[in-house]
Enzyme design. Structure first.
Site, PDB file in Angstrom:
ATOM      1  N   TYR A 198      29.737  32.351  36.956  1.00 57.98           N
ATOM      2  CA  TYR A 198      30.342  32.884  38.056  1.00 57.98           C
ATOM      3  C   TYR A 198      31.553  32.281  38.575  1.00 57.98           C
ATOM      4  O   TYR A 198      31.571  31.166  38.293  1.00 57.98           O
ATOM      5  CB  TYR A 198      29.225  33.240  39.194  1.00 57.98           C
ATOM      6  CG  TYR A 198      28.939  31.788  39.793  1.00 57.98           C
ATOM      7  CD1 TYR A 198      27.771  31.103  39.251  1.00 57.98           C
ATOM      8  CD2 TYR A 198      29.504  31.513  40.908  1.00 57.98           C
ATOM      9  CE1 TYR A 198      27.513  30.054  39.823  1.00 57.98           C
ATOM     10  CE2 TYR A 198      28.836  30.453  41.479  1.00 57.98           C
ATOM     11  CZ  TYR A 198      27.912  29.498  41.201  1.00 57.98           C
ATOM     12  OH  TYR A 198      27.365  28.365  41.669  1.00 57.98           O
ATOM     13  N   CYS A 199      32.286  32.921  39.651  1.00 59.99           N
ATOM     14  CA  CYS A 199      33.399  32.206  40.306  1.00 59.99           C
ATOM     15  C   CYS A 199      33.614  33.181  41.397  1.00 59.99           C
ATOM     16  O   CYS A 199      32.758  34.039  41.825  1.00 59.99           O
ATOM     17  CB  CYS A 199      34.703  31.885  39.365  1.00 59.99           C
ATOM     18  SG  CYS A 199      35.363  33.912  38.956  1.00 59.99           S
ATOM     19  N   THR A 200      34.662  32.835  42.113  1.00 60.13           N
ATOM     20  CA  THR A 200      34.773  33.511  43.417  1.00 60.13           C
ATOM     21  C   THR A 200      34.990  35.101  43.296  1.00 60.13           C
ATOM     22  O   THR A 200      34.084  35.963  43.882  1.00 60.13           O
ATOM     23  CB  THR A 200      36.119  32.971  44.011  1.00 60.13           C
ATOM     24  OG1 THR A 200      36.222  31.751  43.844  1.00 60.13           O
ATOM     25  CG2 THR A 200      36.297  33.497  45.737  1.00 60.13           C
ATOM     26  N   ILE A 227      31.250  36.150  43.457  1.00 58.96           N
ATOM     27  CA  ILE A 227      30.383  35.705  44.722  1.00 58.96           C
ATOM     28  C   ILE A 227      30.801  36.983  45.685  1.00 58.96           C
ATOM     29  O   ILE A 227      29.722  37.636  46.331  1.00 58.96           O
ATOM     30  CB  ILE A 227      30.765  34.433  44.997  1.00 58.96           C
ATOM     31  CG1 ILE A 227      30.452  33.210  44.000  1.00 58.96           C
ATOM     32  CG2 ILE A 227      29.810  34.247  46.612  1.00 58.96           C
ATOM     33  CD1 ILE A 227      30.989  32.060  44.388  1.00 58.96           C
TER      34      ILE A 227
END
Ligand SMILES: [Zn+2]
Ligand SMILES: [Zn+2]
Length: 343
Positions: A198-200, A227
């Site tokens: 996952y990342c932003t 996220i």
């Protein structure tokens, strides 16, 4: 034919105010093989300028990354236009909850080398051959699977203030560094484990997923919309929230609170704190975590040296800076020997 802005930002702001129409702030990205980015850039500029679209858009051979503001009444026209481009058809648009009428004052469409700066020279892998996108519900399910390795693809200063429970958070300064560290750490598990990332907002993981597939990982998943989208789905669908702390964002807010837990410390006194600031000394600008008390005693500076410089009249500060290149690296890395609780 007009291919660039003619109005100044100020003229544009006045125009928007006078028009008084609602605008939608939105973003999207797509990896695709774009043969002639310059031509595509001009095509978008002409179409979007006519629709009074504003924003910052990057185009590269590997795809497009766009942050935009679109007049509400032109939204359908805009969406139809996107659907007419094969790799943007039905693309997920991230529509902001709050609409700032002046979030963008110009239409800037720029051709770049890459849409995500990854430092990779390896052109042999196909960025469009990505892993499996999962939504918040499926993501939670994967996290409950003991065969899952969860990896945070962001940098150390981002995961420091908030991350998913149980995630591997590489202590890295760049996306490139994390790609190789994770590859090395997980090479035993290319076939048997679920590699979940996952990342932003999803753009980094999507490239990472293609990279790991290219490197032989068999079960690669990434959180769709990152996220930001996860938080939205958890809220709307009343799902279990497995994220703790704040989501680091790259605008003036620095972080979006997801849960009340504070998981990091003030870099100067060590007490619980997750507020990022930039050192007030313009020549330094170091990104670090500082509590309110330390901000008061240090005038929002990272060190006594910076505090002294910052207290000088502006002209003297300017004279001091002359000839010394302003290190943007410092801002990015967010580390310094002067910080007692973060090196
Ligand atoms: Zn403090
Ligand atoms: Zn400083």
């Amino acid at each position: 034919m007009q291919l660039y802005n003619k109005l100044s930002a100020k003229e544009r702001a006045t125009l928007i105010e006078e028009a008084g129409e609602d605008r939608l702030t939105l973003s999207f990205y797509a990896y695709a093989k774009i043969g002639n980015p310059k031509l595509f850039r001009n095509y978008l500029f002409i179409a979007w300028d006519a629709m009074e679209v504003l924003g910052r858009i990057y185009i590269a051979h590997e795809g497009i990354n766009a942050q935009l503001s679109v007049p509400a009444k032109k939204f359908d026209e805009f969406k139809n236009f996107l659907d007419s481009i094969y790799f943007l058809e039905n693309i997920r648009l991230n529509i902001a909850i709050e609409h700032d009428l002046k979030s963008f004052l110009k239409l800037k469409v720029k051709v770049r080398d890459k849409i995500v700066a990854d430092g990779l020279e390896d052109e042999s892998f196909d960025v469009t051959n990505k892993g499996v996108h999962v939504d918040a519900d499926k993501f939670n399910e994967l996290l409950n699977d003991p065969n899952t390795i969860l990896v945070d693809m962001r940098n150390h200063y981002e995961s420091e203030i908030g991350h998913f429970k149980g995630a591997v958070t590489p202590d890295v300064d760049t996306f490139r560094d994390s790609l190789s560290i994770i590859e090395e750490d997980l090479k035993e598990h290319k076939e048997d484990k679920n590699l979940v990332m996952y990342c932003t907002g999803g753009i980094r993981c999507e490239k990472a997923s293609a990279y790991y597939k290219h490197k032989g990982f068999k079960k690669v998943f990434q959180l769709e919309g990152g996220i930001i989208e996860y938080a939205r789905q958890v809220e709307n669908l009343s799902l279990e929230n497995k994220f703790v702390g704040k989501n680091f964002v790259f605008d003036h807010r620095r972080g979006e609170r997801i849960t009340d837990e504070v998981i990091s410390n003030c870099h100067q006194c060590g007490k619980a704190c997750d507020t990022h600031v930039n050192c007030a000394n313009e020549a330094c600008h170091l990104l670090f975590i500082q509590c309110e008390e330390c901000s008061k005693t240090m005038d929002t500076c990272c060190s006594n040296t910076c505090k002294e410089i910052n207290a000088l009249p502006f002209e003297e500060q300017k004279a001091l800076r002359k000839g010394i290149p302003n290190s943007n690296k410092i801002f990015k890395k967010g580390r310094s020997e002067v910080l007692k609780y973060k090196h």
